[in-house]
Design a protein around this motif. Structure first.
Motif, short mmCIF file in Angstrom:
data_model
loop_
_atom_site.label_atom_id
_atom_site.label_comp_id
_atom_site.label_asym_id
_atom_site.label_seq_id
_atom_site.Cartn_x
_atom_site.Cartn_y
_atom_site.Cartn_z
N GLY A 1 1.73 6.38 2.01
CA GLY A 1 2.21 5.01 2.09
C GLY A 1 1.31 4.15 2.95
N LEU A 2 0.84 4.70 4.07
CA LEU A 2 -0.06 3.97 4.95
C LEU A 2 -1.39 3.66 4.26
N GLN A 3 -1.93 4.66 3.56
CA GLN A 3 -3.20 4.46 2.86
C GLN A 3 -3.05 3.43 1.73
N SER A 4 -1.96 3.53 0.99
CA SER A 4 -1.73 2.56 -0.08
C SER A 4 -1.62 1.15 0.47
N ASN A 5 -0.95 1.02 1.63
CA ASN A 5 -0.80 -0.29 2.25
C ASN A 5 -2.15 -0.83 2.71
N LEU A 6 -2.97 0.04 3.32
CA LEU A 6 -4.29 -0.39 3.79
C LEU A 6 -5.16 -0.84 2.62
N GLU B 1 -4.17 -1.79 -0.37
CA GLU B 1 -3.61 -2.99 -1.00
C GLU B 1 -3.96 -4.24 -0.20
N ARG B 2 -3.87 -4.14 1.13
CA ARG B 2 -4.21 -5.28 1.97
C ARG B 2 -5.69 -5.61 1.88
N ASN C 1 12.34 3.66 5.95
CA ASN C 1 12.30 2.46 5.09
C ASN C 1 13.43 1.48 5.40
N ASN D 1 9.35 -1.81 9.38
CA ASN D 1 9.09 -2.59 8.16
C ASN D 1 7.62 -3.01 8.04
N PHE E 1 5.35 -1.07 6.39
CA PHE E 1 4.99 -0.71 5.02
C PHE E 1 6.07 0.20 4.46
N TYR E 2 6.05 0.37 3.14
CA TYR E 2 7.07 1.17 2.45
C TYR E 2 6.53 2.57 2.19
#
Length: 407
Positions: A49-54, A56-57, A357, A362, A364-365
């Motif tokens: 989730g953290l990697q996806s958020n990074l 995506e940002r 979650n 809040n 990241f998801y």
């Protein structure tokens, strides 16, 4: 076939019977496996989730691959020798140039299935003025319909309308704040070569990157081409692909095919890629050490079970049970430990993820992929089988007579 099934069923009943006799031990090892699985699933999902958020940002405001004109080199013709020499001592200053035959390149890229979006643009520096305030900006000329597939500007629009064309432009929130403008305000653009353009602010966006919000100004492609004295040309072609981690390989392929300068997001975000690699390595190390801890726990419990049930094992051997059957009984116990622990651990991990979650910061998801759960069950059962191997071999190797005499 029935004989094999009956034999396996008998071994299964024996394995379950042994587990029921040592309920406390069985409960403790299942709890240990469950905690291990919960840690593995939660940590893996958290890092994903953290990697996806990074990513995506980071990629939310840029393309995966960019194409541009190749760099110019210092080339000198020497008439006396009839040769051309390439000098690399001093880097030649790069001027703004269009990609040769970019329309043909665009057509070819549109026909390639590996690209999700293809967008031409012209980009160059300019000065923007309002009253006495003067700022240096980057003029971005785009075809809005194509560019929206690269960067969905509609999602980042804060004020006004998503409209470019004629004299309408889009600017960032930081730039609007520094110039003190709002939707409908007039701005004066100067390309530094005596070309001046008065534009109307149709919309204000916020990409979430301060530098971009303070410098980017979007114009219609044709208007920007004229303003930057690059009529009919484009300086960059932006591309997005399905598998973002293949960007380097695709960029190399495109460079060979087109001869253009290519750059992938991996090259421009080396620190991010290194951070993702370090996170993945840390996660794998956690998984390995947790699996080893679980394996030692299962092995120790089953070793004690062999000692406690030496007499029963001897009786089974004396009544005709083969070594392979005794071996499978303890292997089945290891598999049961792994399966039950995995199921309980998955339930625990779901509770942890839901809590994060729902009540977390809040930031990241955290998603939980089904494949992760299947992988956790397989890993737990495999660990159970491997951990049970040594105690199982020891049980199978017991001599029936010595085992029955065991007190």
């Amino acid at each position: 076939m029935n004989a094999i099934f009956n034999a396996l069923w008998t071994e299964w009943k024996l394995a379950v019977g042994f587990l029921k006799e040592g309920r406390i031990q069985s409960l403790m090892i299942v709890s240990g496996v469950a905690i291990g699985v919960a840690v593995i699933v939660f940590i893996t999902a958290l890092i994903q989730g953290l990697q996806s958020n990074l990513i995506e940002r980071t990629l939310g405001t840029q393309s995966h691959i960019t194409l541009s004109a190749p760099e110019e080199k210092n080339i000198v013709w020497m008439p006396e020798s009839g040769t051309t020499h390439l000098f690399n001592e001093d880097q030649r200053a790069q001027r703004m140039r269009s990609i040769n035959n970019w329309q043909d390149v665009l057509t070819e890229l549109d026909q390639m299935n590996e690209f999700k979006a293809v967008s031409p643009m012209v980009s160059g520096p300019a000065l923007i003025q309002r009253g006495e305030a003067i700022k240096s900006v980057a003029v971005i000329g785009i075809q809005l319909e194509r560019y929206q597939k690269i960067l969905p500007l509609q999602d980042y629009l804060k004020l006004g309308q998503l409209r470019i064309g004629a004299d309408d432009v889009l600017i960032g929130t930081e730039l609007a704040k520094e110039l003190g403008v709002k939707v409908g305000s007039k701005l004066r653009l100067d390309n530094g070569q005596d070309t001046v353009l008065v534009v109307n602010v149709a919309g204000i966006f916020e990409l979430g990157v301060k530098e971009l919000d303070a410098r980017y100004i979007y114009l219609d492609l044709k208007r920007a081409q004229s303003f930057l004295d690059l009529t009919g040309g484009v300086t960059i072609i932006d591309l997005t692909i399905e598998d973002i981690f293949q960007a380097d390989a695709v960029a190399t392929k495109l460079q060979r095919l087109t001869g253009l300068k290519t750059q992938s997001w991996i090259q421009t975000n080396a620190q991010l890629v290194n951070a993702i690699s370090a996170q993945s390595l840390s996660t794998n190390m956690i998984i390995v050490f947790v699996a080893i801890s679980v394996a030692f726990g299962i092995a120790s419990v089953l070793s004690i079970s062999v000692v406690q049930r030496t007499r029963e094992i001897g009786i089974l051997r004396a009544t005709g049970a083969k070594r392979a059957q005794i071996l499978r009984v303890f292997l089945i116990q290891g598999g049961i430990f792994g399966l039950l622990g995995a199921l309980v651990g998955i339930a625990m991990s779901y509770a942890l993820v839901w809590s994060f979650n729902t009540f977390g910061p809040n930031l990241f998801y955290i998603p939980v992929e089904p494949v992760l759960l299947v992988w956790a069950i397989v890993l737990a059962m495999l660990t159970g089988f491997i951990a049970a191997a040594l105690p199982a071999r020891r049980a199978a190797a017991l001599d029936p007579v010595e085992a029955i005499r065991h007190v």
